[in-house]
Design a protein around this motif. Sequence first.
Motif, short mmCIF file in Angstrom:
data_model
loop_
_atom_site.label_atom_id
_atom_site.label_comp_id
_atom_site.label_asym_id
_atom_site.label_seq_id
_atom_site.Cartn_x
_atom_site.Cartn_y
_atom_site.Cartn_z
N LEU A 26 0.85 -1.18 0.00
CA LEU A 26 0.00 0.00 0.00
C LEU A 26 0.89 1.24 0.00
O LEU A 26 1.69 1.44 0.92
CB LEU A 26 -0.92 0.02 1.21
N ILE A 27 0.75 2.08 -1.03
CA ILE A 27 1.60 3.25 -1.19
C ILE A 27 0.72 4.49 -1.32
O ILE A 27 -0.10 4.58 -2.24
CB ILE A 27 2.50 3.12 -2.44
N ASN A 28 0.86 5.43 -0.40
CA ASN A 28 0.13 6.69 -0.49
C ASN A 28 0.76 7.59 -1.54
O ASN A 28 1.99 7.73 -1.58
CB ASN A 28 0.11 7.41 0.86
N ALA A 29 -0.08 8.20 -2.37
CA ALA A 29 0.40 9.15 -3.37
C ALA A 29 -0.01 10.56 -2.97
O ALA A 29 -1.00 10.77 -2.28
CB ALA A 29 -0.16 8.80 -4.75
N LYS A 30 0.76 11.55 -3.41
CA LYS A 30 0.58 12.93 -2.98
C LYS A 30 -0.76 13.51 -3.43
O LYS A 30 -1.34 14.37 -2.78
CB LYS A 30 1.72 13.80 -3.49
N ASN A 31 -1.28 13.02 -4.53
CA ASN A 31 -2.54 13.54 -5.04
C ASN A 31 -3.75 12.96 -4.31
O ASN A 31 -4.89 13.19 -4.70
CB ASN A 31 -2.66 13.28 -6.54
N GLY A 32 -3.47 12.18 -3.25
CA GLY A 32 -4.55 11.61 -2.46
C GLY A 32 -4.97 10.23 -2.91
O GLY A 32 -5.70 9.53 -2.21
N ALA A 33 -4.50 9.80 -4.07
CA ALA A 33 -4.82 8.46 -4.56
C ALA A 33 -3.93 7.43 -3.89
O ALA A 33 -2.76 7.69 -3.64
CB ALA A 33 -4.65 8.40 -6.07
N GLY A 34 -4.50 6.31 -3.57
CA GLY A 34 -3.71 5.23 -2.98
C GLY A 34 -3.34 4.21 -4.03
O GLY A 34 -4.18 3.78 -4.82
N THR A 35 -2.10 3.84 -4.07
CA THR A 35 -1.63 2.82 -5.00
C THR A 35 -1.46 1.50 -4.26
O THR A 35 -0.82 1.45 -3.22
CB THR A 35 -0.30 3.23 -5.64
N GLN A 36 -2.05 0.45 -4.79
CA GLN A 36 -1.89 -0.88 -4.20
C GLN A 36 -1.28 -1.80 -5.24
O GLN A 36 -1.84 -2.02 -6.30
CB GLN A 36 -3.23 -1.44 -3.73
N LEU A 37 -0.09 -2.31 -4.93
CA LEU A 37 0.59 -3.25 -5.81
C LEU A 37 0.48 -4.63 -5.19
O LEU A 37 0.68 -4.81 -3.99
CB LEU A 37 2.06 -2.85 -5.97
N ASN A 38 0.16 -5.61 -6.00
CA ASN A 38 0.02 -6.98 -5.52
C ASN A 38 1.04 -7.89 -6.19
O ASN A 38 1.16 -7.90 -7.42
CB ASN A 38 -1.39 -7.49 -5.80
N LYS A 39 1.76 -8.63 -5.39
CA LYS A 39 2.75 -9.57 -5.88
C LYS A 39 2.38 -10.97 -5.41
O LYS A 39 1.96 -11.16 -4.27
CB LYS A 39 4.15 -9.21 -5.37
N VAL A 40 2.53 -11.94 -6.30
CA VAL A 40 2.26 -13.33 -5.95
C VAL A 40 3.53 -14.13 -6.15
O VAL A 40 4.11 -14.14 -7.23
CB VAL A 40 1.13 -13.92 -6.80
N ILE A 41 3.96 -14.78 -5.10
CA ILE A 41 5.20 -15.56 -5.12
C ILE A 41 4.86 -17.03 -4.92
O ILE A 41 4.19 -17.39 -3.96
CB ILE A 41 6.17 -15.11 -4.01
N SER A 42 5.29 -17.88 -5.82
CA SER A 42 5.11 -19.32 -5.66
C SER A 42 6.32 -19.93 -4.97
O SER A 42 7.46 -19.63 -5.35
CB SER A 42 4.91 -20.00 -7.02
N ALA A 43 6.08 -20.76 -3.98
CA ALA A 43 7.19 -21.35 -3.23
C ALA A 43 6.82 -22.74 -2.74
O ALA A 43 5.70 -22.98 -2.29
CB ALA A 43 7.57 -20.46 -2.05
N LYS A 44 7.75 -23.64 -2.83
CA LYS A 44 7.61 -24.97 -2.25
C LYS A 44 8.01 -24.90 -0.78
O LYS A 44 8.70 -23.99 -0.35
CB LYS A 44 8.49 -25.98 -2.97
N GLY A 45 7.61 -25.90 -0.02
CA GLY A 45 8.04 -25.96 1.37
C GLY A 45 9.54 -26.00 1.49
O GLY A 45 10.13 -25.38 2.38
#
Length: 546
Positions: A360-379
């Motif tokens: 979650l990244i706040n932007a100066k113009n009041g808009a919030g940026t949400q970046l989503n990352k998906v990581i695949s991992a074995k045990g």
Amino acid sequence: MKHKIYYLLILALLFSCKKEIKKENLSPAPASNEKQDAKVIFSKILAIALEKEPNLRLFIKNEALKQFDRDNDVLFQMIKDEKVTTDQTFHQVISKYAKSKEKLDSAINSLPTLTIMVPELPNFTPNNWKTESEVPQVAISPENKNFKDIDLYNSKGELTKIAYGAIPNFPVVVVKENERVNVSVNNIDKSPISATLLRNSTESNQSSFLSKDNMKFIFSNEAFNGMKTSSFNKVNMSSSAKLSLTNDNKISRTVNVNLTNEPNSIDPSVIEAFNINLDWHRDYIYYGLNPNLGINKGKFNNRMIEHIVSIRMKDGNYNRISDQTQDPTVSEQWVQPRPERGGYVTNWTDGYFDIRISILINAKNGAGTQLNKVISAKGSDLYDIKYRTEGIPGRSGSTQLRFDGLTPKDYIINEPIAAWDLQNYGAAWKFIVSEYDPSEEIITTYNESSKFATNFNYELGFEEKVKVGYKFGISLETTSSSTYQYKTTRGSDELGEGILEFGSPIILKKEQYTYSGRNGTVIGYNYITNEVSCGTIYLAIEPRKI
């Protein structure tokens, strides 16, 4: 979604948080018993075909190794018309062993994402499956996490029940629904699978990778697309680097300036910022500020990008992420008793872990940026697992494995996030981490406030706005807030939340070491780096040049 193989498996003043949780069930619940019954019908027939058809075993092995969804999955609709023998398709081969082809086809139609998964075990994996001699039993994935045992069928139709917390010690394939794939249906009212839960894509702009009859298949997240070559595949799905841990649980990495392209290397500018002894390393990295040289103005360097360098579980509590997937290889019906400690494997029928990181990244113009990352991992990407071997009572010459300890390790992923433009982005970023499982959707509303630096002026010499002064300078910072809607599911395991500030150090300290080389004593350095603590998982976040 997870090969949760038996390997088991922030808040600063700059960032305040208020949460509001609400449920949102986007689709009608499927008839679970009907789906389980359909899986039983298919599994019994598949078990017979696997025993009778060596070519089928080889075909499934080869398809699993392709990892079309970055897991060892074979999507039935994707391969049903593929030739297994010179004159028979996959569907035709298994249909030969069905007492009622109508019932088989009805079961297949009721499970649009029907999948055969080949799990990874210490002695049985897709790579080492000896298809000419090893005939796996067929396990049926449970309908949810609340189960007492898992059913397996052999070619004679005999049922074996594997208790909760135990692992079969013989070759197994798993029949399940694929959580990494979504289905859309044309003319759904006329479709034989109209009563089945058909999830809409979370990424509607994705194009389908497969069209069959009136069904279109897309990946639930582009991160699961194993049908294209990408740096993600080369880094995230490769073997993880082992990094030594210090007593205070920080990452310790040996850095060779001649090997800066190594996955676990530290960017040279980060090391330079540490050696300059700045409080805010990123002031130097992004704006070139250096008080030692009297440089107190600098323009933004957008060639530096923040990266999730690695992730590491806090401890050996595998229960936090586990609904596991695993099966070994000793061609008999022994099961491995559940491990003595709390973090044992509970469900070995799913696949790779899907670690979801939302930034979650706040932007100066009041808009919030949400970046989503998906990581695949074995045990085995997340832990070093130790076992001890012991005999099986009443079975001379046979042995079984018991878990004898788990040690978390760093999984190098090097996933890019964004360049940290302090003029336009808040001075703190929030990280939310979960291990995803598909189920009823939950929406959490976050209200986040963050400080913004205001020490930016237009300078003629630079012909653009530059940062003036270190840290927040002599000007007053401003505060802005944004609202985010974070979507997760009731079945997901929340691993925690953490905060990273722009002013946080990247390297904490440097340790010198020596060793004997061909030309005498060689001096090297270990750099102890900072981490974002999210409770049960640590994230190493560092800028790197692109």
